[in-house]
Scaffold this active site. Sequence first.
Site, PDB file in Angstrom:
ATOM      1  N   ASP A   1      -7.639  -5.559  -0.052  1.00 22.87           N
ATOM      2  CA  ASP A   1      -8.548  -4.742  -0.846  1.00 22.87           C
ATOM      3  C   ASP A   1      -9.771  -4.533   0.031  1.00 22.87           C
ATOM      4  O   ASP A   1     -10.353  -5.498   0.540  1.00 22.87           O
ATOM      5  CB  ASP A   1      -8.913  -5.396  -2.164  1.00 22.87           C
TER       6      ASP A   1
ATOM      7  N   ARG B   1     -10.725  -4.229   8.544  1.00 26.84           N
ATOM      8  CA  ARG B   1      -9.300  -4.451   8.278  1.00 26.84           C
ATOM      9  C   ARG B   1      -8.619  -5.061   9.497  1.00 26.84           C
ATOM     10  O   ARG B   1      -7.777  -5.950   9.372  1.00 26.84           O
ATOM     11  CB  ARG B   1      -8.634  -3.126   7.881  1.00 26.84           C
TER      12      ARG B   1
ATOM     13  N   ASP C   1     -14.427   6.513   6.798  1.00 19.65           N
ATOM     14  CA  ASP C   1     -14.558   6.394   8.253  1.00 19.65           C
ATOM     15  C   ASP C   1     -15.488   7.442   8.876  1.00 19.65           C
ATOM     16  O   ASP C   1     -16.264   7.119   9.781  1.00 19.65           O
ATOM     17  CB  ASP C   1     -13.181   6.482   8.928  1.00 19.65           C
TER      18      ASP C   1
ATOM     19  N   LYS D   1      -3.193   2.906   6.538  1.00 18.49           N
ATOM     20  CA  LYS D   1      -3.167   1.447   6.581  1.00 18.49           C
ATOM     21  C   LYS D   1      -1.877   0.937   7.211  1.00 18.49           C
ATOM     22  O   LYS D   1      -1.885  -0.034   7.982  1.00 18.49           O
ATOM     23  CB  LYS D   1      -3.315   0.863   5.169  1.00 18.49           C
TER      24      LYS D   1
ATOM     25  N   THR E   1       0.843  -1.186   0.000  1.00 21.51           N
ATOM     26  CA  THR E   1       0.000   0.000   0.000  1.00 21.51           C
ATOM     27  C   THR E   1       0.879   1.236   0.000  1.00 21.51           C
ATOM     28  O   THR E   1       2.054   1.170   0.384  1.00 21.51           O
ATOM     29  CB  THR E   1      -0.915   0.023   1.247  1.00 21.51           C
TER      30      THR E   1
END
Length: 212
Positions: free
Chosen positions: A78, A195, A169, A14, A9
Site C-alpha cells: 500500500d 516501493r 510520479d 507496479k 495488484t
Amino acid sequence: MTARIVLATRNPGKLREFRALLSASPQLQGRDLDAEVIDAATAGCPDVPETGISFEENSLLKARAVAAQTGLPAVADDSGLAVEVLGGAPGIFSARWAGARASDEANLRLLLEQLADIAPAHRSAAFVCVASLVIPDAQGGPLREFTTTGRLEGTLLREPQGLGGFGYDPILQPAGETRSTAELSMQEKNAISHRGKAFAALREHVVEALGA
C-alpha cells in the site's frame, strides 16, 4: 507453466517494477519471471477492499487475501503520497483522492489545485510504501509474514514533468534531484523509490519463496 508468486495488484506499472527488481537477483538469473511472478488479475483474484486505516493494515489485508485465495505466496503493498502541509494526506487515499474511480490524472490535478498557493519552501512531500509478503503453509500451518517500509522524500512541483512512472510520479522531485520521478529510468527509480526500497527489503524472502 505454473506461477510461483502473486503480486496483489492490477497496476501494470507496479508489476513491471517488481519484476525488474527481482531480475537483478543473482539467484533468479535465467528464470522466467514473466511466468513466475503474476498479478492478481492473472491469478483470478477479485479486488481486495482496502478497509485498513494505515498503509501496513491495507498491505497485509491484500497479501493475506490473495495468499488464501491462491495458495501461493503473495506480495502486496500500500503506497501513497504524504504531503506535509496536508498533515500527511492524501496518504492511504492517494489512489482515490479525486473520487473512488478517479484517474491518476484527476488525482494529480486536484492535488495541484489544492496546493496552488503553497510556496516551494512548504511543498515537502514523501512517497511512502509498506510492502508485505505472506507465505501460506502447504500443510495448513500458520502463515509466514514479512512487512517492510520505504520512503522517498522530495518536493512537489507546480506542473507535471516527464512521461514515465505512474500516479503522482510526474509532480514529485526527489531530494537532490533536478528531475521528477517520472523522468527517471526504471533502474534509477527502483534504486531510490519508496516501493523499490520496501520491495528490496523483502527480496531475500521473495527469492526464498520462489525456491531460488
